[in-house]
Design an enzyme around this catalytic site. Sequence first.
Site, PDB file in Angstrom:
ATOM      1  N   CYS A   2      39.110  67.970  59.635  1.00 27.60           N
ATOM      2  CA  CYS A   2      38.157  66.685  59.112  1.00 27.60           C
ATOM      3  C   CYS A   2      38.744  64.844  59.069  1.00 27.60           C
ATOM      4  O   CYS A   2      39.357  65.747  57.995  1.00 27.60           O
ATOM      5  CB  CYS A   2      36.298  67.178  58.840  1.00 27.60           C
ATOM      6  SG  CYS A   2      36.580  69.221  59.573  1.00 27.60           S
ATOM      7  N   ARG A  27      40.991  62.776  63.636  1.00 25.70           N
ATOM      8  CA  ARG A  27      41.158  63.520  62.588  1.00 25.70           C
ATOM      9  C   ARG A  27      40.105  64.906  63.366  1.00 25.70           C
ATOM     10  O   ARG A  27      39.451  66.048  62.838  1.00 25.70           O
ATOM     11  CB  ARG A  27      41.368  63.826  62.010  1.00 25.70           C
ATOM     12  CG  ARG A  27      42.391  62.733  60.567  1.00 25.70           C
ATOM     13  CD  ARG A  27      42.250  62.962  58.941  1.00 25.70           C
ATOM     14  NE  ARG A  27      42.191  64.268  58.500  1.00 25.70           N
ATOM     15  CZ  ARG A  27      42.991  64.642  58.283  1.00 25.70           C
ATOM     16  NH1 ARG A  27      44.408  64.130  58.354  1.00 25.70           N
ATOM     17  NH2 ARG A  27      43.180  66.121  57.587  1.00 25.70           N
ATOM     18  N   TRP A  74      35.687  67.565  62.995  1.00 30.20           N
ATOM     19  CA  TRP A  74      35.730  68.644  63.593  1.00 30.20           C
ATOM     20  C   TRP A  74      35.603  69.887  63.528  1.00 30.20           C
ATOM     21  O   TRP A  74      35.487  71.110  62.246  1.00 30.20           O
ATOM     22  CB  TRP A  74      37.525  68.304  63.735  1.00 30.20           C
ATOM     23  CG  TRP A  74      37.977  68.978  64.876  1.00 30.20           C
ATOM     24  CD1 TRP A  74      38.932  68.923  66.109  1.00 30.20           C
ATOM     25  CD2 TRP A  74      38.771  70.998  64.596  1.00 30.20           C
ATOM     26  NE1 TRP A  74      39.654  69.356  66.561  1.00 30.20           N
ATOM     27  CE2 TRP A  74      39.370  71.660  66.198  1.00 30.20           C
ATOM     28  CE3 TRP A  74      38.959  71.984  64.067  1.00 30.20           C
ATOM     29  CZ2 TRP A  74      39.886  71.973  66.665  1.00 30.20           C
ATOM     30  CZ3 TRP A  74      39.587  73.118  64.530  1.00 30.20           C
ATOM     31  CH2 TRP A  74      39.399  73.240  65.602  1.00 30.20           C
ATOM     32  N   ASN A 100      36.778  69.275  53.737  1.00 32.96           N
ATOM     33  CA  ASN A 100      37.823  69.802  55.018  1.00 32.96           C
ATOM     34  C   ASN A 100      37.827  71.162  55.114  1.00 32.96           C
ATOM     35  O   ASN A 100      38.546  70.857  53.616  1.00 32.96           O
ATOM     36  CB  ASN A 100      38.761  68.754  55.558  1.00 32.96           C
ATOM     37  CG  ASN A 100      40.020  69.098  56.137  1.00 32.96           C
ATOM     38  OD1 ASN A 100      39.317  69.635  57.173  1.00 32.96           O
ATOM     39  ND2 ASN A 100      41.036  68.322  55.730  1.00 32.96           N
ATOM     40  N   GLY A 101      38.341  71.893  55.501  1.00 30.71           N
ATOM     41  CA  GLY A 101      38.419  73.633  55.390  1.00 30.71           C
ATOM     42  C   GLY A 101      37.575  74.719  55.184  1.00 30.71           C
ATOM     43  O   GLY A 101      36.979  73.701  56.087  1.00 30.71           O
ATOM     44  N   GLU A 481      57.422  70.370  75.854  1.00 29.22           N
ATOM     45  CA  GLU A 481      56.956  69.367  75.964  1.00 29.22           C
ATOM     46  C   GLU A 481      56.761  69.052  76.604  1.00 29.22           C
ATOM     47  O   GLU A 481      54.946  67.851  76.475  1.00 29.22           O
ATOM     48  CB  GLU A 481      57.370  68.847  74.398  1.00 29.22           C
ATOM     49  CG  GLU A 481      57.311  67.162  73.955  1.00 29.22           C
ATOM     50  CD  GLU A 481      56.513  66.967  73.145  1.00 29.22           C
ATOM     51  OE1 GLU A 481      56.126  66.428  72.820  1.00 29.22           O
ATOM     52  OE2 GLU A 481      55.706  68.338  73.128  1.00 29.22           O
ATOM     53  N   LYS A 485      52.645  67.870  76.650  1.00 29.22           N
ATOM     54  CA  LYS A 485      51.473  66.528  76.890  1.00 29.22           C
ATOM     55  C   LYS A 485      50.597  66.315  77.577  1.00 29.22           C
ATOM     56  O   LYS A 485      49.746  65.805  77.438  1.00 29.22           O
ATOM     57  CB  LYS A 485      52.796  65.524  76.736  1.00 29.22           C
ATOM     58  CG  LYS A 485      53.511  65.359  75.793  1.00 29.22           C
ATOM     59  CD  LYS A 485      52.801  64.590  74.144  1.00 29.22           C
ATOM     60  CE  LYS A 485      53.111  64.897  73.186  1.00 29.22           C
ATOM     61  NZ  LYS A 485      53.017  66.019  72.123  1.00 29.22           N
ATOM     62  N   GLU A 488      47.848  68.108  76.850  1.00 29.64           N
ATOM     63  CA  GLU A 488      46.872  67.545  75.985  1.00 29.64           C
ATOM     64  C   GLU A 488      46.166  66.682  76.485  1.00 29.64           C
ATOM     65  O   GLU A 488      44.756  66.405  76.036  1.00 29.64           O
ATOM     66  CB  GLU A 488      47.227  67.298  74.441  1.00 29.64           C
ATOM     67  CG  GLU A 488      48.443  68.490  73.722  1.00 29.64           C
ATOM     68  CD  GLU A 488      49.621  67.978  73.153  1.00 29.64           C
ATOM     69  OE1 GLU A 488      48.867  68.061  71.332  1.00 29.64           O
ATOM     70  OE2 GLU A 488      49.967  67.061  73.120  1.00 29.64           O
ATOM     71  N   LYS A 603      44.388  65.500  65.183  1.00 29.31           N
ATOM     72  CA  LYS A 603      45.859  65.205  65.235  1.00 29.31           C
ATOM     73  C   LYS A 603      46.336  65.941  63.803  1.00 29.31           C
ATOM     74  O   LYS A 603      47.867  66.589  64.256  1.00 29.31           O
ATOM     75  CB  LYS A 603      45.622  63.241  64.595  1.00 29.31           C
ATOM     76  CG  LYS A 603      47.783  63.051  64.071  1.00 29.31           C
ATOM     77  CD  LYS A 603      48.078  62.613  65.732  1.00 29.31           C
ATOM     78  CE  LYS A 603      48.920  62.059  65.228  1.00 29.31           C
ATOM     79  NZ  LYS A 603      49.906  62.372  66.987  1.00 29.31           N
TER      80      LYS A 603
END
Length: 608
Positions: A2, A27, A74, A100-101, A481, A485, A488, A603
């Site tokens: 978050c 975030r 989030w 956040n956590g 990778e 991508k 995502e 992110k």
Amino acid sequence: MCGIVGYVGMRKAAPILLNGLKRLEYRGYDSAGLVTVAKSGSRRYRVVGRVQNLDKLVKGLDLPMTCGIAHTRWATHGKPNETNAHPHTDETQQFYVVHNGIIENHEKLRAGLEADGAHFHTETDTEVIVQLIAKFFDGSLEAAVEEALKHLEGTFGIAAVSAADPMKIVVARRGSPVIIGIGKDEMFVASDVSAIVQYTDQVIYMEDNELAVLTPGDYQMMSFDHKPIQRETFQIDWKVEDEGLNGFPHFMLKEIYDQPETVRNACRGRMNVSEGVAVLGGLQSKMDEIKNLRKLIIVSCGTSYHAGLIGRYIFEALTDLNVEVELASEFRYRKLRLDETTGVLAISQSGETIDTLAAIREARRKGALTIGLVNVVGSTIARETDCGVYCHAGPEIGVASTKIFVSQLVILNLMALLIGRYQMVSLNEGVSLLKALNRLPDQVSDILARASQIDELARIYQKFDNNLFIGRQTHAAVAMEGALKLKEISYIHAEAYAAGEMKHGPISLIDENFPTIALLANDASYDKMLSNIQEIRARSGPVLAITYEGDDQCARHCDDLFRVPQTHDLLQPILTTIPLQLFAYYCARYRGTEIDKPRNLAKSVTVE
């Protein structure tokens, strides 16, 4: 994951909070909210969805308060809705917290507070924090927060305010990043410097089990057992204009086009070409220990993990080290023999990745030398490793990492060369690699100049719902990778395999509706890759090949083709990566997805 931002000073808080949230939206964006406080009372606003919804809600409102906190969420505990959105408050609506956590013992705490008469209104673990603060408040907000922290198990970065004790923000950290910004007659708090860089370039990175009290123009820091703390101030090395779109429709595309300069920044001042050596000041203090290492374990997550897999080949080619690569989230569960001859290299864009941070703490506990490769100066991993190197790539806003991956690969080459010149790399070999690095920015620019070709290929291939990416050696990790991508940001299912595994199962998926993106390098694996392509074509599978300039054979065996410039073998993965980034971007654009803010992703992963 978050985002947190707070302000106390002489200016109106609400515009500063909203601007900070907009910069933190990568975030988390399930919901957003803010609260401003004063002796006259508090004003709280919360919405489901993006920060722009919150901006519309408060637009035109008179909010003169000069102290407040805000949050973009989030979700971990509780569905994304207005009730579960932060800031959370207590029954009296005098105390407010953003967090956040994860509070691991929240259910036990909730049960105890309810037994004492508290009424809960959300499904979140965060609400227990503010209920505890209200319970312990006796005229001092910091004392109430300090007492509440004694009861919390888990990770947190929190900011708390109260109309009962206004013009003060109390912040604390255990496991989740908290950054204090220092201004003139004003103070800021954030979970990421991007939220406050517009207002100050002087920041303090809090460490675990620390609490701080912010008032206009002043701050006090202390440990959880109330011992005073003096912490070093860092200067942020990038400006707010670095975060602009500069005419690009998305940050991801801008950051892909940043990559020629990214490569230059990663190399600047770090190469002595005539001597064939790398110059990495961040490792110099530990070079005697580094030269005596026998084993290197690379720990990382996500895109950084793929960089680590390529890094293994780089270190094996240039050094005598025995190299392993571990997912940081699994590292702690292995029974690994670590001692002073083992180095653990942690790769993280943010420098705050919770699993990677836990891995280096475990490594240090067992006596290993820890090395960091991060982008954010002053981040937790940068502070807690024994030595390290910064990417200096500037802020990366798009959730899907692009330029940081390339920067990491460049620096892994420099790190390996630095060690290798003490071991097995000759002068000529070192000079050859560094000269190739000097040519790399122009070669990246060459690929970007032909982006329209990738755009056209994406228009064709975006209609497929499933894709296979294959490669060998370093290009097996590049395939991983590329698949990541595509998944995502376009939500197209994609799998990646080392091409030698095709006959061990994946080939059963191949038909006319299951295309393969095949990555070819000018090395010993080329002929085997051609055989893989022919096996796929024999089963009617469409093939898009990414190969190198001068390859005249591949075109006869694939449906579509894109060539990248030839370079040093160890740098080829960088050039092969660029068209895969563009391919994912254009596929997502044709599908109309949220490119910079893909669903369910944030992110920085700062919670387990």
